[in-house]
Design a protein around this motif. Structure first.
Motif, mmCIF file in Angstrom:
data_model
loop_
_atom_site.group_PDB
_atom_site.id
_atom_site.type_symbol
_atom_site.label_atom_id
_atom_site.label_comp_id
_atom_site.label_asym_id
_atom_site.label_seq_id
_atom_site.Cartn_x
_atom_site.Cartn_y
_atom_site.Cartn_z
ATOM 1 N N GLY A 132 -1.509 -0.645 9.865
ATOM 2 C CA GLY A 132 -1.827 -0.188 8.510
ATOM 3 C C GLY A 132 -1.586 1.302 8.382
ATOM 4 O O GLY A 132 -1.085 1.796 7.383
ATOM 5 N N TYR A 133 -1.916 2.010 9.467
ATOM 6 C CA TYR A 133 -1.691 3.450 9.452
ATOM 7 C C TYR A 133 -0.205 3.741 9.402
ATOM 8 O O TYR A 133 0.229 4.646 8.694
ATOM 9 N N ASN A 134 0.570 2.946 10.130
ATOM 10 C CA ASN A 134 2.021 3.121 10.049
ATOM 11 C C ASN A 134 2.525 2.886 8.633
ATOM 12 O O ASN A 134 3.451 3.544 8.170
ATOM 13 N N LEU A 135 1.902 1.925 7.989
ATOM 14 C CA LEU A 135 2.316 1.600 6.629
ATOM 15 C C LEU A 135 2.086 2.791 5.694
ATOM 16 O O LEU A 135 2.834 3.000 4.739
ATOM 17 N N THR A 136 1.051 3.578 5.996
ATOM 18 C CA THR A 136 0.798 4.727 5.130
ATOM 19 C C THR A 136 1.941 5.743 5.218
ATOM 20 O O THR A 136 2.094 6.566 4.329
ATOM 21 N N ASN A 137 2.744 5.652 6.276
ATOM 22 C CA ASN A 137 3.928 6.513 6.327
ATOM 23 C C ASN A 137 4.863 6.236 5.156
ATOM 24 O O ASN A 137 5.633 7.094 4.747
ATOM 25 N N TYR A 138 4.819 4.992 4.657
ATOM 26 C CA TYR A 138 5.673 4.654 3.521
ATOM 27 C C TYR A 138 4.976 4.926 2.195
ATOM 28 O O TYR A 138 5.604 5.234 1.207
#
Ligand SMILES: Nc1nc2c(ncn2[C@@H]2O[C@H](COP(=O)(O)OP(=O)(O)O)[C@@H](O)[C@H]2O)c(=O)[nH]1
Ligand SMILES: [Mg+2]
Lengths: 73, 818
Positions: free
Chosen positions: B314-320
């Motif tokens: 989910g944190y990686n998704l916040t990169n987008y």
């Protein structure tokens, strides 16, 4: 004999609920009543609570609560 | 159509597919609220049938309708007082006998009933055949078989609801034969009959049975509506005692017993038993899932997966998603008035602060969405009760509950959770005392937003023992949560209701995509609706506290002179430069803004092509400024470029000084200073105080505020270096006290609101904010002053505190629950 002393795998007949008020009512409402045959399926990994099988349904009960269910083999 | 709106209530035992039925018939038009005055969730929705609107309410799942639990009281009151046109009793066809126990109680209340025999597919798979016609005859009510997850039977169900809503109530309602109790019931009914409001408004048979059962709520109804309640209640009490002495059994036990007896008769008549009883699949699965050795391993795996998918991925998704939010910010920035050389228009700084605060929360939405989806999967699949089964003993020792497991995991039992979904997921804990204890202690776990401050401090003060310090702060929180929970349950929560643990272990089900996505969206939406507005308000309050009263006139004048000095110096240097005419007056500021934008754009650009495109764009926007920014071989432009760079960094320095002075002077700064004499025992100076106070809206800002308070002496100095330079007297002991205070920091606004929603009381929300502060100050003081007194190093104090917490936790575990 009370339910909490039974080992997993044993089957018994419920004789009487000695629990008062809420606990007694709740046991009845969840399907534990005199005349019922039930099986102790297993204990939790930390020993407490225990899992019971009654007529195709599965319940988990703490030993301190099972103390209030009188059973016979 | 002229007719009144039809109101349909869904009632049933847990896990019978009530929510699935609700979703199937109402489609997208759903609404969540609470029942008035209590924290039980009320789902409402609607659909159209024959052009008329039908309103649907999903009642809480209950095994019975006594007055012992909140859910049961809520359901019962709804059925009695809202008078639904139809009640759909969703029952599990594969477990008919158990389900009839509730059906009887509904029939006794004389509500217009449709019995929905759901999960027919499961029943069929197990070889159970049900004679629907026979069942209808026995119960005197409409019965509809469905397998609603596959959509089977939905049409018939809607048709039956419609038919029942139009028909009259049967004059000869279904009656359970209570055997030896019947004569007692007749006597009580005789006493009751014809007594005004009571007789007219409540089903007599139901009221009679309830009184004989000794039900509190029924007694209350009598007191409210009967002309001579005490006399009647005394009569009832006498009858109850008479029955008990005659039959050596309490009337309420006998009632329940008879219900099962009748249920048994009816099932025998309408059910063709399965050929051979085979062990259900779910139990086979549980041999592994709840196994002594494998069970805990699987549990750890599930928790890890939950953590990995939501927090890590989910944190990686916040990169987008973060760039989108950043775009929103720059869009806002572009429509706001430009900043001046040293003064920023209030509307600009306020709006940007506001957007930043909201963005900080919106940034969590991808994480929340995944998290809520995964929780829904755990709930629907049936794994949740297994988690509770496995860990109940541990949590119960501390006054918590097996079902505290998931909230604890979500809150960050190791490191990096979030208290918002954690508090939300406490809803399912049936024991009120344990639920409150869980809600109140969860914010003490390590949420994601606490981590930046830990990292900052560990990087400066525990350089040689980073791993150890991180392990300490990650695990110490649970060692504080458990004893605190125990203490709370024995003190402030002592009077809260407790309830027996007894829990059904439902069969496993494959969750539906629609159910999971629906729930995730609904909860994210709840978060946005409830939280964002309040966070916005608090953000503005903190902004005001940080900005005002602002600089004195003398200081303003001083900075203005500084500015004039810088610009005058600049103009002197570039005298005679052919480009000089382009940077006069207002144009200088225009160049500052242009330069800023250009630098930012260049920094964001990835790859050569992007950089080229940016160059083209800025060249087009202002060719002369571009020449100054990229002088290449142009000597004059190069000269101006160099002189301007000096102005640019001088301005930045001035801005930083102003910002620091403003905070220093601000209300929050004054409070921070005023608190210093007290907080110094915990090792906090005013700067730390201010950053802690400013973190109140969102803990993310602790590090940001510190960032503003420690001056950057050279361009690009990291905050670590700055803090180290800025706090010469700071020791690892200071850092440890601060870290532990952060661990015990009161819940953020978003969590506080969730606490209010889940406890239903502002009082508890306030309590949840105050007790961690008190505890935090105590712990920090113990560490700092105690550590100093004993001459401990930071590391020694860390070990000492860990040992102490561990000892207290173990000690508390041995203390008996009341
Ligand atoms: N096989 C089968 N599963 C069902 C059916 N209806 C619901 N379920 C599943 O049973 C589980 C519990 O359903 P839910 O609607 O949450 O039950 P509630 O607790 O009564 O609201 C979910 O995993 C559903 O997907 C059905 O007709 N057949
Ligand atoms: Mg449900």
């Amino acid at each position: 004999m009370t339910l909490d002393t039974l080992k997993p795998g044993s089957t018994c007949l419920v004789k009487k609920l000695t629990a008062e008020d809420q606990l007694g009512q709740r046991l009845m409402d969840m399907g534990v009543y005199p005349g019922l045959r039930l099986t102790v399926v297993r204990n939790a990994p930390l020993e407490d609570p225990m899992e019971l099988e009654l007529g195709g349904a599965y319940l988990s009960v703490r030993h301190e609560e099972a103390k209030f269910v009188e059973v016979e083999g | 159509m002229g007719r009144e709106k039809t109101l349909v209530a869904l009632a049933g035992q847990p896990n019978t597919g009530k929510s699935t039925v609700f979703n199937a018939i109402t489609g997208a038009s759903q609404h969540v609220a609470n029942y008035p005055g209590v924290t039980v969730e009320k789902m409402t929705g609607s659909y159209r049938y024959d052009g008329a609107k039908v309103e649907v309410v999903d009642l809480p799942g209950t095994y019975s309708l006594t007055s012992y639990s909140l859910e049961e009281r809520v359901s019962r009151d709804f059925l009695l007082h809202e008078e639904p046109s139809v009640v759909v009793n969703v029952a599990d066809a594969s477990n008919l006998k158990r389900n009839l126990y509730l059906t009887f109680q509904l029939l006794e209340m004389q509500v217009p009933l449709v019995l929905d025999l759901n999960m027919m597919d499961v029943a069929k798979r197990r070889g159970i055949e049900i004679d629907v016609k026979e069942l209808e005859k026995q119960l005197g009510t409409t019965v509809v078989p469905t397998a609603i997850r596959n959509g089977t039977g939905k049409k018939e169900l809607l048709k039956s609801i419609h038919a029942v809503s139009l028909s009259e109530r049967p004059s000869e309602p279904f009656r359970i034969d209570y055997g030896p109790l019947e004569s007692f019931l007749t006597e009580i009914e005789g006493e009751l009959s014809g007594n005004g409001a009571l007789w007219a408004n409540y089903p007599p048979r139901w009221l009679t049975v309830k009184l004989m059962e000794g039900d509190d709520e029924a007694r209350r109804l009598v007191r409210k509506n009967h002309s001579n309640p005490e006399l009647l209640l005394a009569f009832v009490e006498k009858k109850r005692q008479a029955f008990e002495s005659e039959h050596a059994e309490k009337p309420e036990r006998h009632v329940a017993f008879r219900r099962y007896h009748v249920a048994d008769d009816i099932t025998k008549a309408s059910l063709k038993p399965k050929a051979a009883s085979s062990q259900p699949l779910s139990d086979k699965a549980d041999q592994f899932i709840c196994n002594r050795f494998l069970g805990p391993l699987i549990l750890v795996g599930v928790i890890y997966l939950l953590y990995y998918l939501s927090i890590v991925q989910g944190y990686n998704l916040t990169n987008y998603t973060w760039p989108l939010l950043a775009k929103l910010r720059s869009l806002t920035e572009s429509i706001l008035p430009n900043p001046g050389f040293i003064e920023e228009p209030l509307i600009r700084s306020l709006t940007l602060w506001f957007v930043d605060s909201i963005n900080a929360l919106l940034n969590y939405i991808p994480i929340f969405f995944i998290l809520f989806g995964l929780i829904a999967i755990l709930e629907d699949s049936g794994y949740m009760p297994r988690m509770a089964f496995m860990l109940d003993r541990l949590f119960n020792k501390f006054g918590l509950h097996g079902q505290s497991t998931l909230p604890m995991v979500l809150g960050g039992i190791y490191v990096g959770g979030c208290a918002v979904p954690a508090v939300m997921s406490c809803k399912g804990i049936p024991d009120e005392r344990a639920r409150f204890a869980t809600i109140l202690t969860i914010p003490m776990l390590n949420c994601l937003a606490k981590v930046p401050l830990y990292v900052l401090l560990i990087n400066i003060y525990f350089v040689g023992h980073k791993g150890l310090a991180m392990f300490f702060i990650s695990t110490i929180t649970l060692l504080m949560v458990l004893p605190v929970a125990k203490i709370l349950t024995r003190t402030v929560l002592k009077k809260k209701e407790t309830s027996p643990f007894i829990m059904e272990m439902p069969p496993y089900h494959v969750p539906t995509i629609r159910g999971v996505l629906g729930r995730a969206t609904e909860r994210v939406w709840l978060f946005i609706r409830k939280i964002i507005t309040i966070v916005a308000v608090i953000a503005i309050i903190i902004f005001v506290l940080l900005q005002f009263p602002g600089l004195s006139n003398e200081r303003k004048a001083y900075y203005s002179t500084q500015k004039d000095l810088v610009t005058a110096n600049f103009y002197k240097k570039i005298e005679g430069n052919p480009y000089a005419e382009h940077v006069q007056g207002k144009n200088l500021m225009a160049l500052v803004i242009y330069w800023d934008k250009y630098k930012n754009a260049k920094m964001m650009a990835k790859g050569k092509d992007a950089a080229k495109a940016i160059n083209e764009r800025f060249k087009e926007e202002n060719p002369i400024f571009f020449k100054i920014a990229q002088p290449k071989k142009d000597k004059d432009a190069k000269k101006l470029n160099r002189a301007f760079k000096k102005v640019f960094s001088a301005r930045k320095k001035l801005l930083r000084e102003i910002k620091k002075e403003k905070i220093d002077n601000s209300f929050l700064g004054q409070i921070g200073h005023a608190m210093e004499p007290y907080t110094k025992w915990a090792g906090f100076n005013w700067r730390i105080n201010v950053s802690l106070l400013a973190s109140f809206a969102a803990k993310e800002s602790s590090v940001a505020t510190l960032g503003a308070l420690y001056e950057q002496e050279e361009e690009g100095e990291s905050l670590e270096t700055r803090m180290e330079k800025g706090e010469k007297g700071f020791t690892p002991l200071h850092a440890l006290a601060l870290m532990l205070f952060m661990a015990l920091y009161p819940p953020c606004i978003a969590t506080s609101i969730m606490v209010k929603i889940q406890t239903g009381k502002i009082r508890w929300m306030v309590f949840s904010m105050i007790f961690p502060i008190v505890l935090g100050i105590m712990v920090a003081t113990l560490i700092f002053s105690g550590g100093n007194l004993l001459g401990l190093s930071g590391l020694q104090a860390m070990f000492a505190f860990y040992g102490l917490a561990l000892a207290i936790t173990i000690g508390m575990g041995f203390l008996k629950n009341e």
